[in-house]
Design a protein around this motif. Structure first.
Motif, PDB file in Angstrom:
ATOM      1  N   VAL A  22      55.787  -3.136  83.356  1.00 41.46           N
ATOM      2  CA  VAL A  22      55.578  -4.358  84.135  1.00 41.46           C
ATOM      3  C   VAL A  22      54.633  -5.255  83.346  1.00 41.46           C
ATOM      4  O   VAL A  22      53.611  -4.790  82.824  1.00 41.46           O
ATOM      5  CB  VAL A  22      54.987  -4.048  85.532  1.00 41.46           C
ATOM      6  N   LEU A  23      54.990  -6.539  83.264  1.00 46.34           N
ATOM      7  CA  LEU A  23      54.171  -7.553  82.613  1.00 46.34           C
ATOM      8  C   LEU A  23      53.738  -8.561  83.660  1.00 46.34           C
ATOM      9  O   LEU A  23      54.575  -9.179  84.324  1.00 46.34           O
ATOM     10  CB  LEU A  23      54.981  -8.251  81.511  1.00 46.34           C
ATOM     11  N   THR A  56      52.583   0.243  90.850  1.00 44.08           N
ATOM     12  CA  THR A  56      52.844   0.453  89.422  1.00 44.08           C
ATOM     13  C   THR A  56      51.897   1.513  88.883  1.00 44.08           C
ATOM     14  O   THR A  56      52.320   2.451  88.200  1.00 44.08           O
ATOM     15  CB  THR A  56      52.673  -0.876  88.641  1.00 44.08           C
ATOM     16  N   ILE A  57      50.632   1.383  89.209  1.00 46.69           N
ATOM     17  CA  ILE A  57      49.637   2.357  88.754  1.00 46.69           C
ATOM     18  C   ILE A  57      49.897   3.726  89.381  1.00 46.69           C
ATOM     19  O   ILE A  57      49.879   4.748  88.687  1.00 46.69           O
ATOM     20  CB  ILE A  57      48.217   1.850  89.056  1.00 46.69           C
ATOM     21  N   PRO A 109      53.867   1.831  82.865  1.00 47.15           N
ATOM     22  CA  PRO A 109      52.986   1.015  82.022  1.00 47.15           C
ATOM     23  C   PRO A 109      52.855  -0.415  82.548  1.00 47.15           C
ATOM     24  O   PRO A 109      53.829  -1.018  82.987  1.00 47.15           O
ATOM     25  CB  PRO A 109      53.677   1.037  80.657  1.00 47.15           C
ATOM     26  N   LEU A 110      51.639  -0.932  82.499  1.00 46.28           N
ATOM     27  CA  LEU A 110      51.317  -2.249  83.042  1.00 46.28           C
ATOM     28  C   LEU A 110      50.545  -3.027  81.986  1.00 46.28           C
ATOM     29  O   LEU A 110      49.561  -2.528  81.434  1.00 46.28           O
ATOM     30  CB  LEU A 110      50.469  -2.077  84.304  1.00 46.28           C
ATOM     31  N   PHE A 111      50.997  -4.253  81.714  1.00 46.09           N
ATOM     32  CA  PHE A 111      50.322  -5.138  80.773  1.00 46.09           C
ATOM     33  C   PHE A 111      50.033  -6.436  81.495  1.00 46.09           C
ATOM     34  O   PHE A 111      50.939  -7.046  82.057  1.00 46.09           O
ATOM     35  CB  PHE A 111      51.198  -5.381  79.538  1.00 46.09           C
ATOM     36  N   ALA A 112      48.765  -6.856  81.502  1.00 43.10           N
ATOM     37  CA  ALA A 112      48.355  -8.038  82.266  1.00 43.10           C
ATOM     38  C   ALA A 112      47.732  -9.078  81.345  1.00 43.10           C
ATOM     39  O   ALA A 112      46.909  -8.747  80.492  1.00 43.10           O
ATOM     40  CB  ALA A 112      47.360  -7.636  83.344  1.00 43.10           C
TER      41      ALA A 112
END
Length: 129
Positions: free
Chosen positions: A74-75, A113-114, A119-122
């Motif tokens: 997720v972005l 998501t967590i 994977p998470l990119f912010a």
């Protein structure tokens, strides 16, 4: 076909913006779409900012979980808007741009998501979230 040989699917958060003619658009900057494509060869999946319509509905949370089951990452994008301060016990300053639809979508999305280990990119506003 083995999933490892497929393009990754990356969910990208959208903003809800008025188009100036009384209509609304779910928008994502091209730079975020291209970042997902170029960085990991992903097929970007845009996640519309529809949260306020469903935010307390169990079906919305179940749908987020189903979406996350199919995503490889997720972005969370940047945006001119900011997270509404009431989410962290503060008040907004006059003239600050907000996107309550995005807040109502991305804040539960982040938690799930967590929890699911996706994977998470912010970036920018996404990091505020």
């Amino acid at each position: 076909m083995d999933r490892s040989s497929l393009r990754p699917l990356v969910g990208i958060s959208a903003c809800l913006k008025e188009n100036g003619r009384g209509g609304w658009h779910h928008t994502v900057g091209e730079k975020y779409v291209q970042a997902a494509v170029r960085a990991v060869g992903a097929l970007p999946i845009l996640i519309p900012a529809i949260g306020p319509e469903f935010d307390d509905e169990p079906g919305f949370i179940a749908a987020l979980d189903r979406l996350l089951d199919g995503l490889d990452g997720v972005l969370l994008t940047g945006s001119p808007s900011n997270v509404e301060p009431h989410h962290y016990g503060k008040q907004s300053r006059e003239g600050t741009l907000h996107d309550p639809a995005r807040d109502a979508t991305t804040l539960p999305l982040i938690r799930h998501t967590i929890d699911r280990g996706v994977p998470l990119f912010a970036i920018c506003r996404g990091l505020q979230e």
